[in-house]
Design an enzyme around this catalytic site. Structure first.
Site, PDB file in Angstrom:
ATOM      1  N   SER A 111       0.925  -1.305   0.161  1.00  0.00           N
ATOM      2  CA  SER A 111      -0.128  -0.084   0.053  1.00  0.00           C
ATOM      3  C   SER A 111       0.943   1.298   0.144  1.00  0.00           C
ATOM      4  CB  SER A 111      -1.052   0.232   1.163  1.00  0.00           C
ATOM      5  OG  SER A 111      -0.223  -0.084   2.355  1.00  0.00           O
ATOM      6  N   HIS A 169      -6.030  -4.714  -0.098  1.00  0.00           N
ATOM      7  CA  HIS A 169      -6.018  -3.585  -1.068  1.00  0.00           C
ATOM      8  C   HIS A 169      -6.506  -3.644  -2.419  1.00  0.00           C
ATOM      9  CE1 HIS A 169      -4.591  -0.032   1.321  1.00  0.00           C
ATOM     10  NE2 HIS A 169      -3.772  -0.855   1.874  1.00  0.00           N
ATOM     11  N   LYS A 173     -12.181  -1.819   3.448  1.00  0.00           N
ATOM     12  CA  LYS A 173     -11.636  -0.913   2.522  1.00  0.00           C
ATOM     13  C   LYS A 173     -12.701  -0.796   1.298  1.00  0.00           C
ATOM     14  CE  LYS A 173      -7.015  -1.051   4.061  1.00  0.00           C
ATOM     15  NZ  LYS A 173      -6.147  -1.967   4.651  1.00  0.00           N
TER      16      LYS A 173
HETATM   17  C1  LIG Z   1      -5.786  -2.578   6.215  1.00  0.00           C
HETATM   18  C2  LIG Z   1      -4.938  -3.791   5.848  1.00  0.00           C
HETATM   19  C3  LIG Z   1      -5.072  -4.786   6.851  1.00  0.00           C
HETATM   20  C4  LIG Z   1      -6.086  -4.614   7.922  1.00  0.00           C
HETATM   21  O1  LIG Z   1      -7.409  -4.354   7.969  1.00  0.00           O
HETATM   22  P1  LIG Z   1      -8.443  -4.421   8.991  1.00  0.00           P
HETATM   23  O2  LIG Z   1      -9.727  -5.037   8.587  1.00  0.00           O
HETATM   24  O3  LIG Z   1      -8.743  -2.786   8.869  1.00  0.00           O
HETATM   25  O4  LIG Z   1      -7.932  -4.752  10.458  1.00  0.00           O
HETATM   26  C5  LIG Z   1      -4.522  -5.853   6.769  1.00  0.00           C
HETATM   27  N1  LIG Z   1      -3.718  -6.173   5.681  1.00  0.00           N
HETATM   28  C6  LIG Z   1      -3.391  -5.384   5.057  1.00  0.00           C
HETATM   29  C7  LIG Z   1      -2.535  -5.616   3.746  1.00  0.00           C
HETATM   30  C8  LIG Z   1      -4.031  -4.006   5.118  1.00  0.00           C
HETATM   31  O5  LIG Z   1      -3.958  -3.061   3.810  1.00  0.00           O
END
Ligand SMILES: *Cc1c(COP(=O)(O)O)cnc(C)c1O
Length: 400
Positions: free
Chosen positions: A186, A214, A245
């Site tokens: 990311s 992502h 997300k």
């Molecule tokens: C955002 C993210 C997470 C965490 O996700 P949540 O559901 O907010 O705990 C885990 N791994 C990656 C690669 C992320 O970008």
């Protein structure tokens, strides 16, 4: 309250973070999440830093689906899944996610952080090897720490180094080997080379685990994720991801894969066994999101159009970006104070984005990170590009 030295120590640490410019303040919004947000001082800003890739976080249809599930299933369960915390909506969502991802079964968690925290320890032990990309997400790193398997690390996205580590694990006589990677990194918007990773996994008899947080919902022709983008649907052993997300943006996570893997996790994964069930309104809204994006790729297509447009225009203006196709667009400013000043000036110009600098990214690679959304209009993107141009000139980053 008798150990005053403890509190003084914390105060000093916090003061030192502030002095070094590493303190992270919270930005307070007074509106829904969206392409445009209102900050607590009443200013309207174009938002370029949410993981709201499909624009569904503040979307009325998502909220309506959540409200319908809230009405039908109530607010919460006051239980873990296996005691009395599983409703039909949770089973439906697990089936829908499996269909969407092309896997056999799926287990829900309260967050992807929990999915990653609880995936390694039940499946691997000291006889096994975990081969992990150096830039993997913090939750994967923590999950790996909780398990006794031997750890091997390969340089980010470096297939030659991955092969070296696979050889080392093989020579060490490890029973099972699992290659672990983010689908998309990311900070850079780099897409993992899952086609090559799968080939190497097959060559060395290793498993693959991809955290597609992502990418789930918008990467690949029909938005299934990085595995679709790389042409390896059905060939990844374990996929973890987030509902927080693109897939609605509230919260929640999942692990998906072969049924014996998911069944084992239901028996042994600690964040699943010892933490409350995902709120039914989130499960209901996530289901409606999956239905919506399975019916039409309109949102996914708009996101990629916006991404291609922004990437082309920002380079035309004279900025340097990390090349690629992902809606994460790192605009490179290299110098940490410049990145800070730039983000602050963009805020004054009505654009919300984040500056990143050491230690979050390597020294000398400071940047502002833009994240496109399907919800951005062309007009909003043009306003943002104009602001980039103005701030870039003022700070001497681009020439006349
Ligand atoms: C955002 C993210 C997470 C965490 O996700 P949540 O559901 O907010 O705990 C885990 N791994 C990656 C690669 C992320 O970008």
């Amino acid at each position: 309250m008798s150990d005053q030295a403890f509190y003084q120590q914390l105060q000093q640490n916090l003061a030192s973070l502030r002095e070094q410019g590493l303190f992270k303040p919270e930005r307070v919004l007074a509106s829904r999440q969206g392409a445009q947000v209102v900050s607590e001082d009443g200013r309207t800003l174009i938002n370029m830093c949410a993981n709201n890739y499909l624009g569904l976080s503040g979307d009325p249809e998502t909220a309506k689906a959540a409200a319908a599930a809230l009405d039908k299933y109530g607010y919460g369960l006051s239980s873990v899944r296996f005691i009395c915390g599983t409703q039909t909506v949770h089973k439906e969502l697990e089936r829908a996610l499996s269909n969407f991802l092309g896997t056999e079964d799926t287990i829900l968690y309260a967050a992807a952080f929990d999915a990653n925290g609880g995936v390694f320890e039940p499946l691997f032990d000291e006889n096994d090897a975990i081969i992990s990309d150096a830039l993997n997400h913090a939750s994967l790193i923590d999950g790996i720490r909780l398990c006794k398997a031997a750890r091997y690390r390969y340089a980010n996205n470096d297939m030659a180094d991955l092969e070296k580590q696979l050889q080392a694990a093989t020579e060490a006589g490890k029973r099972h080997k699992v290659i672990v990677t983010d689908g998309v990194f990311s900070m850079d918007g780099t897409i993992a080379q899952l086609d090559k990773i799968v080939e190497l996994a097959e060559k060395y008899g290793a498993l693959t685990l991809v955290d597609d947080s992502h990418a789930s919902g918008f990467m690949g022709k029909t938005g299934r994720g990085t595995h679709e983008h790389c042409g390896v649907v059905g060939r990844i052993d374990i996929i973890t991801g987030t509902l927080g997300k693109a897939l609605g943006g509230a919260m929640g996570g999942f692990t998906s894969g072969r049924k014996e893997v998911i069944e084992t996790l239901r028996q042994k994964s600690r964040p699943y066994l010892f933490s409350n069930t995902l709120a039914p309104m989130i499960a209901g809204a996530s289901l409606s999101v999956l239905e919506r994006i399975s019916k039409s790729t309109e949102l996914r297509d708009r996101l990629h159009e916006n991404t291609a447009y922004f990437r082309k225009e920002i380079e035309r203006i004279g900025f340097t970006i990390r090349p690629g196709t992902h809606p994460v667009v790192p605009v490179m400013l290299f110098d940490a104070p410049v990145a800070q000043k730039f983000a602050a000036r963009m805020f004054e110009l009505g654009v919300l984005l984040s500056g990143f600098f050491y230690p979050v990214v390597p020294m000398g690679q400071a940047r502002v990170r833009v994240q496109l959304s399907a919800a951005h209009t062309r007009e909003q993107l043009d306003t943002v590009l104009k602001a980039f141009e103005q701030a870039g000139r003022e700070l001497g980053i681009i020439k006349q």
